[in-house]
Write a protein that holds these residues in place. Structure first.
Motif, PDB file in Angstrom:
ATOM      1  N   UNK A   1      74.595  53.044 124.718  1.00  0.00           N
ATOM      2  CA  UNK A   1      74.667  51.662 124.236  1.00  0.00           C
ATOM      3  C   UNK A   1      75.683  50.890 125.061  1.00  0.00           C
ATOM      4  N   UNK A   2      75.368  49.630 125.308  1.00  0.00           N
ATOM      5  CA  UNK A   2      76.259  48.803 126.114  1.00  0.00           C
ATOM      6  C   UNK A   2      76.806  47.631 125.314  1.00  0.00           C
ATOM      7  N   UNK A   3      76.278  47.447 124.102  1.00  0.00           N
ATOM      8  CA  UNK A   3      76.817  46.363 123.265  1.00  0.00           C
ATOM      9  C   UNK A   3      76.507  46.645 121.807  1.00  0.00           C
ATOM     10  N   UNK A   4      77.206  45.905 120.953  1.00  0.00           N
ATOM     11  CA  UNK A   4      76.980  46.023 119.526  1.00  0.00           C
ATOM     12  C   UNK A   4      75.595  45.472 119.199  1.00  0.00           C
ATOM     13  N   UNK A   5      74.973  46.018 118.159  1.00  0.00           N
ATOM     14  CA  UNK A   5      73.646  45.593 117.688  1.00  0.00           C
ATOM     15  C   UNK A   5      72.528  45.894 118.672  1.00  0.00           C
ATOM     16  N   UNK A   6      72.830  46.569 119.779  1.00  0.00           N
ATOM     17  CA  UNK A   6      71.754  46.940 120.690  1.00  0.00           C
ATOM     18  C   UNK A   6      70.878  47.986 120.014  1.00  0.00           C
ATOM     19  N   UNK A   7      69.574  47.859 120.245  1.00  0.00           N
ATOM     20  CA  UNK A   7      68.620  48.816 119.683  1.00  0.00           C
ATOM     21  C   UNK A   7      68.097  49.710 120.791  1.00  0.00           C
ATOM     22  N   UNK A   8      68.013  51.010 120.515  1.00  0.00           N
ATOM     23  CA  UNK A   8      67.393  51.938 121.459  1.00  0.00           C
ATOM     24  C   UNK A   8      66.421  52.824 120.693  1.00  0.00           C
ATOM     25  N   UNK A   9      65.326  53.161 121.365  1.00  0.00           N
ATOM     26  CA  UNK A   9      64.289  53.952 120.696  1.00  0.00           C
ATOM     27  C   UNK A   9      64.244  55.366 121.250  1.00  0.00           C
ATOM     28  N   UNK A  10      63.767  56.259 120.438  1.00  0.00           N
ATOM     29  CA  UNK A  10      63.508  57.617 120.915  1.00  0.00           C
ATOM     30  C   UNK A  10      62.266  58.155 120.223  1.00  0.00           C
ATOM     31  N   UNK A  11      61.675  59.164 120.828  1.00  0.00           N
ATOM     32  CA  UNK A  11      60.493  59.817 120.270  1.00  0.00           C
ATOM     33  C   UNK A  11      60.831  61.281 120.002  1.00  0.00           C
ATOM     34  N   UNK A  12      60.307  61.804 118.931  1.00  0.00           N
ATOM     35  CA  UNK A  12      60.473  63.237 118.653  1.00  0.00           C
ATOM     36  C   UNK A  12      59.083  63.854 118.602  1.00  0.00           C
ATOM     37  N   UNK A  13      58.844  64.825 119.471  1.00  0.00           N
ATOM     38  CA  UNK A  13      57.537  65.467 119.530  1.00  0.00           C
ATOM     39  C   UNK A  13      57.634  66.899 119.004  1.00  0.00           C
ATOM     40  N   UNK A  14      56.772  67.178 118.049  1.00  0.00           N
ATOM     41  CA  UNK A  14      56.740  68.506 117.424  1.00  0.00           C
ATOM     42  C   UNK A  14      55.445  69.191 117.860  1.00  0.00           C
ATOM     43  N   UNK A  15      55.572  70.374 118.435  1.00  0.00           N
ATOM     44  CA  UNK A  15      54.399  71.126 118.878  1.00  0.00           C
ATOM     45  C   UNK A  15      54.337  72.434 118.096  1.00  0.00           C
TER      46      UNK A  15
END
Ligand SMILES: *[C@@H]1O[C@H](CO)[C@@H](O)[C@H](O)[C@H]1NC(C)=O
Ligand SMILES: *[C@@H]1O[C@H](CO)[C@@H](O)[C@H](O)[C@H]1NC(C)=O
Ligand SMILES: *[C@@H]1O[C@H](CO)[C@@H](O)[C@H](O)[C@H]1NC(C)=O
Ligand SMILES: *[C@@H]1O[C@H](CO)[C@@H](O)[C@H](O)[C@H]1NC(C)=O
Ligand SMILES: *[C@@H]1O[C@H](CO)[C@@H](O)[C@H](O)[C@H]1NC(C)=O
Length: 779
Positions: A731-745
């Motif tokens: 994160x580079x600032x407050x309130x920044x949003x970042x996404x991630x994916x979780x893959x289950x196999x």
């Protein structure tokens, strides 16, 4: 403290409840009018009407004119109109009329008024007590929580309680639009800077059960049950030094947010709580300007759209109000939860590190240990032994005598003796009353398999000790194998530092979430066993009509008690972070919850004495200090919740019930319900083996230091490989949003659900989400 004139009279609450209840269900006359909640499409009002009420009335009126027996005028039929979290009316209709109305243009949904229960163990199945909140003291006073108002939907409030003393509080915030409704036993000056609002809702109740008997019941915000006073004080009671119940749990009693304000919405009456009244209270509370709603009640519900509380809570959430509800006291049965909507925070119950030890010293020199809140003159002598009797057998089948039900004990058999009674079927304190009435000198109350080792202490009328199932077996074995079994009872007062604690209460309702497996419920657990808080001085601590004692504080158990703990903590978070949405507050509470007890072992389940799972404790036990600074939050916008509903196979009309303000439509942004940006991950592999890979998407918002770097840790699973992309979030600032994916196999399909977690860490914060993986098998 002002003494209320009627305080001495004992009202037959329990009997009245039954009488009224039985009346409703015995009325089977033809053409019976019942109350229905009629939800209207606000935006569909024809231009010929100038206001919505006229339009709603005309709809109901139309049915009336078509009906064969127009025996009521329209004003009598419409008992409520709703404007804020729900658009429409509550009206008295016959079943046929309701069905016809449902097909009318502009009518979104019609559901019958239903009865809800308070989630306290004082209901016939339980009757309990609890500790205070000393661990929260240090920090709660320092916070600027003075602008937050918590609406408590319950049995009203006892304004004379010191817990509602407003000395030193700032003026009521100007945004507050609530009112102080007066009535018998409740004056304008009963509201103050702590109790900023008090209202009553009884039209639905009276439509179903007839006029409230004002001689028996205060048709005013005054609480003559005790439950509402207890929950309100738990949310935001001012500190009271030297609070105790008959000397037990002595200390400072205080609410979770002692600086927050309380608005009491009385929706529960002697005969119960009705959904039309609850809906009206939520509607009004939101208009009044509450920030948090604390609702310790629930009903049996089989869908989102048919549950008026779920629909109302959706509207409240849209307006930025955090809604916390009790999970129910139907545990430890699986899938026993109430209030499971994802926009509600569903709270289970756990124990605290305080108990009230007591023990029975047996004739064979051994001890059985348990708990008690007994305090009275008729103490048994510790140096003497009294005959001990158990009227059951060593088989598991209970009979009425082993349960010490009313009218089952023969004075010739129990007089002068200590009687062993099995828990179940009647209130615990009442069993003691039965023993006492038959001449018994003491009681040992034994848990059965249903309650396991969960010890709920009670304010008994005679010397009595409650023991767990294991100790119970030991005790019964002694009685059944010894010709002259004897015992005496001793009470050790209040003990702190109990290990292990917390433990999930046996009565706390359990997951999985029967409406949507992909949304893990309950959300978390909070203290709900043996909780000390303010009480109504009209009712005995045992709530038995025969009990003449009156107290200012009482000890109760139930998810009714855990819910206001979370409501109060939510009020603190809102005070510290006024810009946080209900979803952000819930995320902070969930991702910082802990899953270990004070012995550093995984949380346990009181019913099995085994480690508990997310189906029992959700994300874990509430951790208020950490929740103030969670690092990251999982945001969910109202439209996201709506998109979740779009995955739930609702009809267009059913969906419209949740789209009252904005003209919402499904844009199908969620591939599956599990893709809702929930702070917990629950994954379901359907029975089709062809699907072996599932991916869920999440987005986190930085509410911690502007520049921070998180890395992920996922617990191992037997059945799946887990891959998180990306594994680092910078994160580079407050309130920044970042996404991630979780893959289950899938690696190998399991026959039972697997539990684990996903944690984002930056060295300062741990942002933890529980993971549940379920493999459905063909039936
Ligand atoms: C409220 O608290 C203040 C300060 O502790 C005390 O002086 C006052 O008597 C209390 N009022 C009532 C009604 O108990
Ligand atoms: C029974 O419990 C009491 C109180 O904890 C203790 O003093 C006593 O030694 C115990 N007796 C036995 C036989 O364990
Ligand atoms: C019940 O007690 C009887 C006599 O003491 C004994 O023979 C029997 O095994 C016991 N049954 C159980 C289930 O413990
Ligand atoms: C709601 O939105 C839909 C699609 O965007 C549109 O067709 C419809 O006319 C709108 N209805 C109202 C009442 O605004
Ligand atoms: C996550 O999955 C979506 C599609 O399901 C994809 O568009 C996106 O690029 C993925 N993000 C990451 C970080 O892998």
């Amino acid at each position: 403290m002002a003494k209320f004139p009627m305080a001495k009279k004992g009202y037959p609450f329990i009997l009245t409840t039954c009488l009224l209840f039985c009346m409703v269900f015995s009325s089977n006359a033809q053409n019976v009018k019942k109350t229905y909640l009629i939800q209207m499409d606000h935006s569909a009002m024809p231009k010929t009407f100038s206001n919505h009420l006229d339009w709603y009335s005309s709809k109901v009126n139309l049915e009336l004119s078509k009906s064969l027996q127009p025996d009521m005028n329209n004003e009598e039929r419409i008992i409520y109109t709703y404007h804020n979290v729900f658009h429409g009316v509550a009206a008295k209709l016959s079943k046929e009329e309701a069905e016809k109305l449902e097909a009318e243009e502009g009518v979104v949904n019609i559901f019958p008024d239903t009865k809800y229960q308070l989630h306290t163990t004082r209901s016939p199945t339980f009757l309990g007590l609890e500790p205070e909140h000393s661990s929260y003291n240090i920090w709660s006073e320092k916070l600027a929580d003075y602008d937050v108002i918590v609406g408590v939907l319950d049995t009203g409030i006892w304004p004379e309680s010191e817990s509602f003393n407003d000395t030193g509080m700032r003026p009521v915030p100007s945004h507050w639009k609530g009112a102080c409704e007066i009535g018998r036993g409740f004056r304008k000056d009963h509201c103050n800077k702590k109790i900023v609002g008090a209202r009553v809702f009884y039209h639905g109740y009276e439509a179903s059960l007839g006029k409230i008997n004002e001689q028996k019941e205060y048709k005013s915000p005054r609480d003559q049950d005790g439950h509402g006073t207890h929950t309100a004080a738990t949310v935001a009671g001012s500190p009271v030094h030297g609070a105790n119940l008959l000397g037990y749990a002595s200390g400072t009693a205080r609410g979770m947010a002692p600086g927050a304000r309380i608005a009491a919405y009385k929706v529960c009456w002697i005969g119960g709580c009705f959904s039309s009244d609850i809906l009206s209270a939520v509607d009004q509370a939101v208009a009044d300007g509450v920030n948090v709603l604390s609702i310790s009640l629930g009903g049996g519900i089989a869908s989102y759209y048919r549950d008026s509380l779920a629909v109302a809570a959706f509207g409240a959430m849209e307006k930025g109000v955090f809604v916390s509800c009790s999970a129910g006291n139907s545990g430890p049965d699986p899938a026993s939860l109430a209030n499971v909507s994802p926009w509600i925070t569903t709270v289970g119950a756990s124990t605290m590190d305080r108990d009230f030890p007591a023990y029975a010293k047996l004739g064979n020199g051994k001890n059985v240990t348990g708990v008690s809140l007994y305090k009275g003159k008729s103490m048994l002598s510790i140096s003497k032994q009294y005959p001990l009797v158990y009227l059951g057998s060593n088989s598991s089948s209970n009979d009425a005598r082993s349960l010490c039900l009313e009218g089952t004990l023969d004075p010739q058999v129990v007089s002068g003796k200590i009687v062993i009674c099995d828990r179940g079927l009647s209130p615990r304190v009442q069993k003691g009353h039965v023993v006492k009435s038959a001449g018994g000198v003491g009681m040992i109350l034994t848990n059965t398999a249903v309650n396991g080792e969960e010890l709920v202490a009670d304010c008994h009328l005679l010397p009595a000790v409650t023991i767990g199932e294991k100790e119970g077996k030991k005790l019964k074995n002694y009685v059944l194998t010894s010709k002259k079994a004897t015992a005496t009872l001793a009470f050790l007062g209040t003990r702190l530092g109990i290990r292990p604690s917390p433990v999930v209460a046996a009565f706390s309702s359990r997951g999985p979430n029967f409406l949507t497996l992909e949304i893990l419920k309950p959300d978390l657990v909070a203290p709900g066993v043996n909780i000390l808080a303010a009480w109504s001085e009209l009712v005995a601590p045992s709530a038995l009509v025969t009990d003449q004692r009156r107290v200012r504080f009482n000890i109760l158990s139930g998810t009714s008690m855990s819910c206001p703990h979370v409501s109060g903590i939510a009020a603190l978070l809102k005070a510290r972070h006024p810009e946080w949405t209900p979803a952000a507050i819930k995320s902070a509470l969930m991702t910082t919850a802990y899953v270990h007890d004070n012995t550093k072992n995984p949380l346990r389940d009181a019913s099995s004495d085994e480690p508990s799972s997310p189906y029992d404790h959700g994300a874990g036990h509430i951790n208020p200090v950490s929740a103030l600074d969670p690092g990251l939050v999982y945001e969910i916008e109202p439209q996201d919740y709506f998109e979740f509903l779009c995955t739930q196979h609702l009809t267009q009309n059913q969906l419209r019930g949740f789209a009252q303000y904005s003209n919402r439509s499904c844009t199908h942004t969620l591939a599956s319900p599990g893709d809702l940006n929930y702070p917990a991950i629950s994954l379901v592999f359907q029975e089709k083996t062809s699907i072996s890979v599932l991916t869920v998407h999440r987005t986190v918002t930085n509410v911690g230091p502007p520049i921070s770097k998180y890395h992920v840790i996922v617990s191992p699973f037997k059945g799946v490989f887990v891959k998180v992309e990306p594994e680092i979030l910078s994160f580079t600032r407050e309130h920044k949003k970042l996404s991630y994916n979780v893959t289950f196999t899938t690696k190998s399909r399991q026959t039972t659900p697997e539990f684990g977690s996903l944690v984002w860490k930056d060295g300062l914060h741990r942002v933890r989400s529980p993971i549940v993986i379920t493999w459905l098998s063909p039936i």
